[in-house]
Enzyme design. Sequence first.
Site, PDB file in Angstrom:
ATOM      1  CG  HIS A 170      -2.031   0.969   1.169  1.00 54.64           C
ATOM      2  ND1 HIS A 170      -3.268   0.704   1.694  1.00 54.64           N
ATOM      3  CD2 HIS A 170      -2.126   2.220   0.631  1.00 54.64           C
ATOM      4  CE1 HIS A 170      -4.071   1.731   1.497  1.00 54.64           C
ATOM      5  NE2 HIS A 170      -3.393   2.669   0.856  1.00 54.64           N
ATOM      6  CG  ASN A 177      -5.357   7.700  -4.439  1.00 58.74           C
ATOM      7  OD1 ASN A 177      -4.476   6.853  -4.538  1.00 58.74           O
ATOM      8  ND2 ASN A 177      -5.545   8.405  -3.344  1.00 58.74           N
ATOM      9  CG  ASP A 183      -2.414   4.913   3.378  1.00 59.28           C
ATOM     10  OD1 ASP A 183      -2.295   5.154   2.160  1.00 59.28           O
ATOM     11  OD2 ASP A 183      -3.340   5.376   4.080  1.00 59.28           O
ATOM     12  NE  ARG A 235       0.756  11.323  -2.811  1.00 57.89           N
ATOM     13  CZ  ARG A 235      -0.389  11.084  -2.201  1.00 57.89           C
ATOM     14  NH1 ARG A 235      -1.400  10.551  -2.880  1.00 57.89           N
ATOM     15  NH2 ARG A 235      -0.533  11.340  -0.919  1.00 57.89           N
ATOM     16  CG  HIS A 243      -1.122   6.512  -2.001  1.00 57.93           C
ATOM     17  ND1 HIS A 243      -2.310   6.442  -2.696  1.00 57.93           N
ATOM     18  CD2 HIS A 243      -1.361   5.915  -0.795  1.00 57.93           C
ATOM     19  CE1 HIS A 243      -3.228   5.845  -1.948  1.00 57.93           C
ATOM     20  NE2 HIS A 243      -2.676   5.507  -0.785  1.00 57.93           N
ATOM     21  CG  HIS A 268      -5.936   2.313   5.372  1.00 57.41           C
ATOM     22  ND1 HIS A 268      -7.299   2.246   5.476  1.00 57.41           N
ATOM     23  CD2 HIS A 268      -5.692   2.973   4.211  1.00 57.41           C
ATOM     24  CE1 HIS A 268      -7.866   2.825   4.447  1.00 57.41           C
ATOM     25  NE2 HIS A 268      -6.903   3.268   3.645  1.00 57.41           N
TER      26      HIS A 268
END
Length: 432
Positions: A53, A87, A290, A57, A55, A222
């Site tokens: 998990h 995302n 996360d 970007r 991100h 999470h």
Amino acid sequence: MLIRTATLPDGSQRDVRVDGESIAEVARDLDAGNERVVDASGKRLFPGAIDVHVHFRQPGYPHKETWVTGSRAAAAGGVTTVVDQPNTDPPTVDGAAFDRKREFAADSLVDWGINGGVTADWDPDSLLSRRLFALGEVFLADSTGDMGIDTELFADAVDAATDAGVPVTVHAEDATRFNEDARARDDADAWSAYRTAEAEAAAVERACEIAADRNARIHIAHTSTPEGIDIASDAGMTTEVTPHHLLLSRKDLDELGTLGRMNPPLRRESRRRKVYDRVVDGTVDVIATDHAPHTRAEKDASIWESPSGVPGVETMLPLLLAEARDPETALSYERVRDLTATNPAAVFDVPQKGVIEPGADADLVLVDTTETTAISGDTLRTDCGWTPFEGFEGIFPEWTMVRGTVVYDGDSDEPFAAHDGQNVRDADGELL
């Protein structure tokens, strides 16, 4: 390479021979051939961590993090596989967006996976035809990227992923259970008061019911509450916990300010302790970070305007190793191995990863557990340059190996080696 007399997480001492990209032998007193011999006496050897998990970007927000900087941070923290969430901009909700993100992932120093996302505009046919790691995190409430969906679309997504044989991970919060009265506050704790523990528990329960009705399995990302963990476990689903929900609580928010805003938010200290107990006793399956970096300038805003998310990919394993070293905790080195490597590989069916066994990928991390280092945002490799764990003690790798290549050497003036990470779903997934 022959790694001589390494202490494995279970406390046994073994020699480990690496041949090419794989582990060739694990035994006592192996004869050295024409190979580099590393004396690991008094040090511990772990399988590389799998952070399911992160991100990173890209595309869309490279000022926060790139695949280059994020994967270097991962390697420096003993993470040899990362899984990026959908995302970004554009969100990874169709085949074309997956293909574009894959081009950025080619810059990764460590191995990787890419998750697909679900929105009202997603294209399941093209997306699920790609080599996804998983579908998710599927957002049941808006977070960074505004990808929250309703339960009807969630049910459709579970059906589509299950038919395609793709795992599903869930960001479980029920926005109808948020505490709107907290909107009148502007203190650092207001975000935790707003996105309530009850909102997580309700969403976990509903997601598990939908999955059970379809004879499907989901993974709850999470989880921040003991209630959410227990609901998922009782339903036969798997869960992950982040280091920040494991080690930080609402009592830390006066010091952290908006640096402590994330989704789901920090919980009360009493809940944090119960989450820790479930991590130790085996109820929780996975630790994942996360890792969601934002710049300091972006976080320097009101509690309602600051973006949610904290960095963590470089500090996860060091923090857990320091916890395991502490005789006051019940966390063992074996449990750290399981939470960060063996279990993620099993939950997401990546059998070539997560173990120190002949035939497995040579993803290895060597640490000296007698030495701890104070964590400082100034010295971390993540582009955002800060950490919610400022001043915590960590045990950082001496070196990190990905498929037989030492990609990070902490004693070198040039610590990062050239290496091409690969999509773990492109591997055949079979041990030799």
